[in-house]
Scaffold this motif. Sequence first.
Motif, PDB file in Angstrom:
ATOM      1  N   THR A 141       0.587  -4.165  -0.970  1.00 53.47           N
ATOM      2  CA  THR A 141       0.328  -3.043  -0.079  1.00 53.47           C
ATOM      3  C   THR A 141       1.645  -2.398   0.302  1.00 53.47           C
ATOM      4  OG1 THR A 141      -0.644  -2.375   2.041  1.00 53.47           O
ATOM      5  CG2 THR A 141       0.307  -4.588   1.931  1.00 53.47           C
ATOM      6  N   PHE A 146      -3.402   0.090  -0.452  1.00 53.46           N
ATOM      7  CA  PHE A 146      -3.674  -1.275  -0.900  1.00 53.46           C
ATOM      8  C   PHE A 146      -3.941  -1.233  -2.399  1.00 53.46           C
ATOM      9  CE2 PHE A 146      -4.855  -1.169   3.551  1.00 53.46           C
ATOM     10  CZ  PHE A 146      -4.258  -2.326   4.051  1.00 53.46           C
ATOM     11  N   VAL A 162      -7.657  -7.694   3.143  1.00 58.07           N
ATOM     12  CA  VAL A 162      -7.417  -6.313   3.550  1.00 58.07           C
ATOM     13  C   VAL A 162      -8.001  -6.021   4.930  1.00 58.07           C
ATOM     14  CG1 VAL A 162      -7.960  -3.889   3.011  1.00 58.07           C
ATOM     15  CG2 VAL A 162      -7.245  -5.446   1.185  1.00 58.07           C
TER      16      VAL A 162
END
Length: 254
Positions: A141, A146, A162
Motif C-alpha cells: 500500500t 492498495f 485492508v
Amino acid sequence: MASGQGAVVTAAVLIIGDEILSGRTQDTNLRDIARYLGVHGVDVSEVRIVPDVIEEIAGALNQLRAKYDYVVTTGGIGPTHDDITADAVAAAFGVELYEDPGIIAEMQGKWEVTPARRRMARIPAGGGLVRNPVQGPPGFTIGNVFVLAGVPSIMRGMLQDVGHRLKGGAVTLSRTVRVAGSGEGVIAAPLETVAKAHPTMSLGSYPFFAPGCFGSNLVLRSRDAAELEATVRELIAALKAAGITDVAEVAEEA
C-alpha cells in the motif's frame, strides 16, 4: 474525496491485465472487493480495466487516486515479465522501487530466491505491506492505494489486511422487493413515483427470466435505515395500488 464526519467514502477498483481485456480470464475480484468495502462503509464508485502497459496503469491510477478516497488494484504483482504493477505504481507516485529485505527473508525460508521471485519483493519507497495469509509474498500500500494480487483466493486473503486501515463512512443498507409476473413496463410508473419522492436513495430495477416465471427485483439502497424501511413499505403499497399483486420483500444475499 470525502471530508468531515458522516461524509460518503468512495473507492475505485483498477483491474490490471491483458487476460481480462481479452476475455481469456473472467474477473470475479470486483464483486468481492465491492462487498468487502461496502461492509466497511466504503462505496465502490468506479471500475476500470487496463492492459499490462506501465503508462496506462500509472495514468489511470493517478486519475483515480485523485478522485476517490481509496483505490484498490488487482493483478500484475507476480514473478513474470508482464507483472509490472509495482513499476507502474512507483511511476505514478514518482518514487523508486526497492527490494524489501523482509520479503526476501520470508522467501528464503520457503523457496530458492530466483531473479523472477525477487521481482515480487519490490515495493515503492514510502510504501507498506499488505499481509498475504494464503501463499506467496505480500501486496503493498502507498498513499490511498492498495495493491493486491489478481488470483481471487489470494486477493481475498489480502483484503483481510485492508479493512482495519480504512476510514469508512456510514454503511449503505440494501433491501429487495421481488415482483413476479409483471414486466418493467408495468412497474415503471409506481417505481418512478417512489424514486422521485426519495431523491437521496437509490432504487433500481433488475429483470429476471426463468422457465415459467419472469419479473424484476427492485433494489432499494440507503444509509438511513428508517427511511429505507418506510420506503420499502411505500413501494410495495404503490405497486399493489397499480394492480400488481405478486409482490414480496426477499432476503438479501449474505
